[in-house]
Design a protein around this motif. Structure first.
Motif, PDB file in Angstrom:
ATOM      1  N   ILE A 171       0.830  -1.208   0.000  1.00 23.52           N
ATOM      2  CA  ILE A 171       0.000   0.000   0.000  1.00 23.52           C
ATOM      3  C   ILE A 171       0.864   1.257   0.000  1.00 23.52           C
ATOM      4  O   ILE A 171       0.559   2.223  -0.695  1.00 23.52           O
ATOM      5  N   TYR A 559      -8.149   7.371   9.170  1.00 25.11           N
ATOM      6  CA  TYR A 559      -8.701   6.463   8.178  1.00 25.11           C
ATOM      7  C   TYR A 559      -9.673   5.492   8.847  1.00 25.11           C
ATOM      8  O   TYR A 559     -10.802   5.311   8.410  1.00 25.11           O
ATOM      9  N   TYR A 560      -9.222   4.921   9.956  1.00 28.96           N
ATOM     10  CA  TYR A 560     -10.092   3.995  10.679  1.00 28.96           C
ATOM     11  C   TYR A 560     -11.342   4.708  11.162  1.00 28.96           C
ATOM     12  O   TYR A 560     -12.437   4.177  11.144  1.00 28.96           O
ATOM     13  N   LEU A 562     -12.791   7.462   9.879  1.00 30.45           N
ATOM     14  CA  LEU A 562     -13.678   7.697   8.738  1.00 30.45           C
ATOM     15  C   LEU A 562     -14.390   6.415   8.353  1.00 30.45           C
ATOM     16  O   LEU A 562     -15.584   6.392   8.071  1.00 30.45           O
ATOM     17  N   ALA A 563     -13.605   5.363   8.358  1.00 28.99           N
ATOM     18  CA  ALA A 563     -14.150   4.081   7.951  1.00 28.99           C
ATOM     19  C   ALA A 563     -15.237   3.630   8.909  1.00 28.99           C
ATOM     20  O   ALA A 563     -16.288   3.145   8.501  1.00 28.99           O
ATOM     21  N   ALA A 564     -14.988   3.831  10.206  1.00 33.24           N
ATOM     22  CA  ALA A 564     -15.978   3.412  11.197  1.00 33.24           C
ATOM     23  C   ALA A 564     -17.272   4.183  10.996  1.00 33.24           C
ATOM     24  O   ALA A 564     -18.365   3.638  11.118  1.00 33.24           O
ATOM     25  N   GLY A 566     -18.261   5.307   8.167  1.00 35.95           N
ATOM     26  CA  GLY A 566     -18.856   4.907   6.894  1.00 35.95           C
ATOM     27  C   GLY A 566     -19.383   3.489   6.870  1.00 35.95           C
ATOM     28  O   GLY A 566     -20.043   3.098   5.917  1.00 35.95           O
ATOM     29  N   ARG A 567     -19.125   2.719   7.930  1.00 40.98           N
ATOM     30  CA  ARG A 567     -19.456   1.295   7.869  1.00 40.98           C
ATOM     31  C   ARG A 567     -20.905   1.046   7.487  1.00 40.98           C
ATOM     32  O   ARG A 567     -21.228   0.227   6.648  1.00 40.98           O
ATOM     33  N   GLY A 568     -21.797   1.807   8.118  1.00 41.53           N
ATOM     34  CA  GLY A 568     -23.215   1.569   7.863  1.00 41.53           C
ATOM     35  C   GLY A 568     -23.708   2.225   6.589  1.00 41.53           C
ATOM     36  O   GLY A 568     -24.871   2.107   6.268  1.00 41.53           O
ATOM     37  N   ASP A 569     -22.833   2.932   5.871  1.00 41.38           N
ATOM     38  CA  ASP A 569     -23.227   3.647   4.675  1.00 41.38           C
ATOM     39  C   ASP A 569     -24.364   4.625   4.994  1.00 41.38           C
ATOM     40  O   ASP A 569     -25.542   4.336   4.784  1.00 41.38           O
ATOM     41  N   ILE A 570     -23.967   5.796   5.507  1.00 42.10           N
ATOM     42  CA  ILE A 570     -24.927   6.788   6.023  1.00 42.10           C
ATOM     43  C   ILE A 570     -26.101   7.009   5.079  1.00 42.10           C
ATOM     44  O   ILE A 570     -27.228   7.222   5.516  1.00 42.10           O
ATOM     45  N   VAL A 571     -25.822   6.944   3.769  1.00 45.23           N
ATOM     46  CA  VAL A 571     -26.878   7.253   2.812  1.00 45.23           C
ATOM     47  C   VAL A 571     -28.081   6.349   3.033  1.00 45.23           C
ATOM     48  O   VAL A 571     -29.231   6.777   2.911  1.00 45.23           O
ATOM     49  N   ASP A 572     -27.791   5.106   3.375  1.00 51.76           N
ATOM     50  CA  ASP A 572     -28.900   4.163   3.550  1.00 51.76           C
ATOM     51  C   ASP A 572     -29.792   4.595   4.705  1.00 51.76           C
ATOM     52  O   ASP A 572     -30.991   4.317   4.705  1.00 51.76           O
TER      53      ASP A 572
END
Lengths: 618, 494
Positions: A171, A559-560, A562-564, A566-572
């Motif tokens: 990476i 990063y972690y 942000l990722a945490a 985003g996990r649930g995908d806020i848009v949903d």
């Protein structure tokens, strides 16, 4: 027949990948080593053919049209010029020696077939990178070697730490590669071709020196080179990459792949000339890297990590050379470094092999008599690395770089290089004395045979005589390499200060080399008393100058985070809310359905009153 | 040119085969149903091959055209034809159908005939979408193709399948209704024609174009899916059986993207230019934001589903830069994504069949027990993160090259997403495949059998072929893409 050079190892890879698990170890070794051997033979054949041809005119061999879209055509083509000849010979020959060494080093490993398959694929990709006539094909080789590096760092996959190191390496270099890809795309988009020679000609024709486009492209390419060659600030992956088998460290993480960045910048040097600011940055990064990595090397306890930091530091020298226009000097140091660093890694591998996997130099000692060949390999390789004057290859290449830094009137860079030379001999002396002198602590259990011994001998010889292809005026004034590469590079800008000052500088370099070793011996003798001081210093330096810490805090943790998030995908959640709202209204309405006629009648009456009221009101 | 109605064969052979398979009835005839499905799918694929070999890549006109009146009263015709944009998708769809029938071979034990029939019928319907040149015919196929997929998810899906099937159906239906309104408007505006080709020549004022474009956008954006109407996809993938996921990712997502090229760009070119910034912004969000979301998924299928959304973001980005390299790159990306995402979902299916879990945490050290599988899975993971020499690279490279010419910072944003791509693919691969054997499930794993190897080898061949020699794929596109761009460049406002 040039295509045979990368084709043989590729064929070896395919054979081993398809049938490696059904073959015995002997057959695997024969296919794996044989394919690279054939490739080396083909490389030498081509090189001799090339050198015999008058004028050393470059060969261009088109293989097939890769893409042809919207007026943009990419041809997979091979290109052989003196620079490619030197690179190809080193990669194929050192590659062959390391394959031979591996046949014994890896014997008995359950992943024997897999190991040689990856290693063959690596050699094929590296040769593609070196011989590519088209930048996109070069990029293919570039990513290919990165992939093999990833696979081989994580080769012993049972240990999760190895997998982590492999991923980190991939990476971090991929971050650099993204810069490289963007740089390539910028070049393709503005110059309209991906053929290296046509592209360089177009760049020289269209861009004046200092043009912002050239600077942007060169800076992006530099980013790729920094990642691949483990230079500041993208160097953090290389020490951890030592998790791979030792011959892999020798081949990929010392001799060949990590120098791909140097090759890239050397190959595209006209772009650097067009971007003086970027070239100055290259020199500065090289100088800072070589000093910082040299200091880090001084405080390592893992024998391979010492060598890893040393590799970072030595590539720093090559970047320094590129930064001051020493195009030949960079390749020269690449070549000698490939010899002596491969030798050191293979010798370190022999030590580790003999001690059943021991890496810690604190638990080594007195191995001089038990492992004489490894000892002498270390002496020769270490002397060459420390640039012991006149008798080692490393001296001539490093001297050329220092001379070029001085002669282009950059005393600051020269001083950094000189301090680096002192550090080099200091950490190398420390390593050799700790491992091979003093009282024996861990006994060597396994001797090694000819397959591991022969590469050590050959590389040892090369580490000594490899330097005599290019010597300073005060020592023979041989100019074989620079005259051979003269067709590729413009003459280095040398101040006409004459042989006198070059000799003086050579003497100063010699002082650094010998002084460092002497100091290391002094420190070794008094190591008992100094142990406390070393421990104290280590607390500050060993953690890699805080880079890992910094990246952890600045990049990995956010990063972690942000990722945490985003996990649930806020848009949903918005759609879920819509569904909930509908359900709520439904429940509200369904509550009115009570089945009681009185309530319904009341509702109808209230509605009627409301509407009549509204009608009257309005 | 062949005299056979090849396009009709490509549509109706799978559908008729599907009906025949249904006729085999209950599960005691399962072997017959399987073989009949395979033969039907194989013949369906074979009849599409002359489409490629007989294709005149110098011409931008519709080829293999079939035209017959259907509903004379409303001037609706059975009008079929392919150009360089649609032809490859007919082949890809028919090829994937063979893969899907093979993929469910010994895995599906319940209602085998119905399962295979659903896939065959859907394959025929989707070929209909790619070849229809009449608005009503297109809409009929477009809506009809929802039904088999709805059934596949709802019947053979996972525990939460009803929720997922509903979500899928509601989203896509909501989009399609606006599409229907747009079609009727065009019918009226053109003075009574449903011909898509005639619509493309029709002058339309900018305000109407904008409304049309937005209607198309809603319909196709849901299918692609584009951010922010993507949230049905991860649920649909997670609950769908392996075959359903393969078809969904490999073909169904392409329908929306194909719609942009067939309807939005040529029918409303001025509005497309006006709103391109908006669409590109959505595509960029898809590429970057979705990459981050993908990174933290603990369910493998969800992870690959999100990576699909990010890849489709590349496709939409390629379309709306209005350059040949962008559009062709996007088309290459679509075909490549068909191979790679299909293979990724199959790989996950292979593990699911053995362990009955899609959670990354339930795996570890798979390479110890499944070395052959691990090697192929590695290839597809790398292709999914866009490594050169795989098909994943070629499409992304062309789109990013187009983006550099369009706007450097757009290129910068999408290029950085390649790091995220490498990160989530490798992270998943490392946690699933490397390491010591994690538990007794992994210890008891058996390596892929001949059938599974065949499927992965076919997809791997496609991935590498496209990665190393994409010429045959791009060659057939040139004329049609240039014609399309020429069309888009000319204003339709009078």
């Amino acid at each position: 027949m040039l295509w045979l050079v990368p084709a043989f190892p590729l064929l070896g890879f395919l054979l081993l990948a398809a049938a490696g698990r059904r073959m015995g170890q002997r057959a695997v070794a024969a296919v794996g080593t044989g394919s690279v051997g054939l490739s080396a033979l083909a490389a030498w054949w081509a090189a001799i053919d090339f050198m015999a041809s008058p004028g050393h005119a470059a060969w261009l061999q088109a293989l097939w049209t890769w893409m042809d879209v919207g007026g943009f055509r990419v041809t997979a083509s091979l290109y052989l010029d003196p620079l490619a000849v030197v690179m190809m010979l080193v990669v194929a020959s050192v590659g062959f020696l390391i394959h031979l060494y591996s046949t014994e080093f890896m014997a008995g490993d359950e992943g024997y077939g897999r190991y040689f398959a990856y290693l063959n694929l690596f050699v094929a990709a590296m040769l593609t990178l070196v011989l590519a006539g088209d930048l996109l094909l070069l990029f293919l080789g570039w990513e290919g070697v990165g992939l093999c590096s990833y696979l081989l760092i994580g080769f012993w996959y049972r240990d999760p730490a190895n997998g982590r190191a492999a991923r980190q390496a991939f990476i971090v270099t991929r971050a650099g590669d993204t810069g490289l890809l963007l740089g390539l795309l910028l070049l393709f988009a503005t110059l309209g071709t991906s053929d290296i020679q046509a592209l360089l000609a177009a760049a020289a024709g269209q861009w004046p020196i200092g043009s912002p486009l050239a600077a942007a492209a060169a800076a992006l390419l530099l980013l790729g080179a920094l990642g691949k060659s483990a230079q500041l600030p993208l160097h953090t992956w290389l020490p951890d990459a030592m998790a791979g088998p030792t011959p892999v460290s020798a081949l990929i993480h010392a001799a060949t792949m990590v120098t791909a960045g140097v090759y890239l910048l050397d190959r595209l040097h006209p772009l650097l000339i067009l971007a003086p600011a970027v070239q100055a940055a290259v020199a500065l990064i090289g100088a800072v890297t070589l000093v910082l990595a040299g200091i880090s090397a001084l405080f390592q306890h893992d024998i391979k990590r010492v060598l890893a930091y040393s590799t970072i530091s030595q590539i720093g020298y090559m970047f320094l050379a590129l930064g001051v226009g020493g195009w030949v000097a960079a390749i020269f140091h690449f070549m000698t470094h490939a010899f002596f660093k491969a030798l050191l890694f293979l010798a370190a591998g022999a030590v580790i092999h003999a001690l059943d996997g021991e890496h810690d130099i604190d638990r080594m000692g007195g191995l001089r008599r038990q492992l004489p060949l490894a000892f002498w390999s270390f002496v020769v390789g270490g002397a060459s690395l420390a640039a012991l004057p006149l008798v080692t290859a490393g001296f001539f290449s490093k001297d050329l770089i220092l001379w070029q830094a001085w002669s282009t009137a950059r005393p600051g860079l020269w001083t950094a290089g000189w301090i680096g030379a002192l550090l080099t001999s200091l950490y190398m002396g420390r390593l050799v004395f700790r491992v091979f002198f003093g009282p024996a602590t861990t006994p060597a259990r396994r001797p090694f045979g000819w397959a591991m011994g022969l590469p050590l001998v050959v590389l040892g010889i090369l580490s000594v005589v490899g330097g005599y292809v290019e010597t300073p005026p005060f020592f023979g004034d041989v100019r074989l390499l620079s005259s051979f590469l003269g067709a590729v590079f413009p003459a280095a800008a040398e101040a006409p200060s004459g042989a006198g000052s070059e000799l003086a500088l050579g003497l100063l370099a010699a002082v650094a080399a010998i002084g460092g070793i002497a100091a290391a011996w002094e420190l070794f003798r008094r190591r008992q008393r100094l142990a406390a001081a070393e421990g104290l210093l280590q607390a500050g330096w060993a953690p890699n100058w805080g880079f890992d810490f910094l990246y952890d805090r600045l990049l990995v943790l956010p990063y972690y985070f942000l990722a945490a998030v985003g996990r649930g995908d806020i848009v949903d959640a918005a759609y879920a809310a819509l569904a909930d709202l509908t359900r709520y209204c439904h429940r509200l309405l369904s509550r009115t359905q009570t089945g009681r006629v009185r309530w319904y009648a009341a509702g109808v009456a209230a509605g009627a009153v409301l509407f009549v009221g509204l009608g009257v009101w309005l | 040119m062949s005299s056979y109605p090849l396009l009709s064969l490509a549509i109706w052979i799978p559908i008729v085969a599907g009906l025949l398979v249904l006729a085999t009835g209950a599960d005691r005839n399962a072997p017959l149903a399987r073989w009949l499905s395979l033969v039907g799918a194989a013949i369906g694929f074979l009849v599409t091959i002359p489409l490629w070999t007989g294709f005149d890549s110098g011409s931008a006109a519709m080829q293999f055209v079939e035209l017959a009146p259907w509903i004379v009263r409303f001037n609706v015709n059975y009008h079929l034809g392919v150009d360089g944009i649609s032809m490859l998708f007919v082949l890809l769809n028919s090829f994937i159908t063979v893969i899907v029938v093979l993929a469910g071979w010994e895995v599906i034990k319940d209602k085998v005939a119905q399962y295979n029939a659903a896939f065959l019928i859907m394959s025929g319907l989707m070929n209909g979408i790619f070849t229809a040149l009449d608005g009503v015919l297109f809409y009929t196929f477009f809506e009809a193709s929802l039904i088999p997929l709805y059934i596949i998810i709802g019947v053979w899906g996972g525990p939460n399948r009803v929720y997922a099937a509903f979500k899928f159906f509601l989203y896509t239906l909501a989009g399609s209704l606006l599409f229907l309104v747009a079609l009727i408007y065009l019918y009226v505006h053109s003075g009574g024609s449903f011909s898509i080709l005639e619509w493309q020549q029709l002058p339309i004022p900018l305000a109407s174009q904008t409304w049309l474009f937005l209607a198309f956008l809603v319909a196709f954006a849901v299918k692609v899916p584009m951010w922010p109407v993507h949230t049905w996809l991860p649920d649909a993938h997670v609950e769908a059986p392996t075959g359903g996921s393969i078809v969904l990712a490999a073909i169904a997502l392409k329908l929306g993207a194909y719609g942009f090229l067939r309807f939005s760009l040529p029918i409303a070119p001025d509005a497309s230019h006006e709103l391109s910034g908006f669409v590109i912004a959505l595509a960029l969000i898809a590429v970057v934001y979705i990459g981050f979301v993908a990174l933290v998924q603990s369910d493998m299928k969800k992870l690959v589903a999100y990576s699909s959304i990010a890849h489709m973001g590349f496709v939409i980005l390629g379309f709306f830069m209005f350059s040949a390299i962008g559009v062709e790159g996007a088309l290459v990306q679509m075909v490549s994504h068909g191979f790679v995402s299909g293979a990724m979902f199959f790989c996950i299916g292979v593990m699911y069949d053995r362990v009955h879990s899609r959670q990354i945490a339930d795996y570890g050290g798979v390479v110890n027990t499944m070395p052959k599988f691990a090697a192929l899975f590695m290839l597809f993971s790398m292709a999914n993160s866009g490594l050169p020499a795989t098909s994943g690279f070629v499409g992304e490279f062309m789109v990013i090259l187009g983006a550099v010419k369009f706007n450097f910072w757009v290129a910068f944003a999408v290029a950085t997403s390649m790091i995220i791509g490498a990160a989530y693919n490798l992270w998943m691969y490392k946690r699933v495949v490397f390491g010591a054997v994690a538990n007794h499930h992994v210890a008891e794993l058996t390596d892929i059998n001949k059938r599974e190897f065949l499927i992965l080898a076919l997809l791997a061949a496609g991935t590498l072929w496209m990665g190393l020699y994409p010429q045959p794929f791009t060659e057939v596109m040139h004329a049609s893409v240039n014609e399309l761009l020429h069309h888009v460049a000319n204003s339709k406002i009078q």
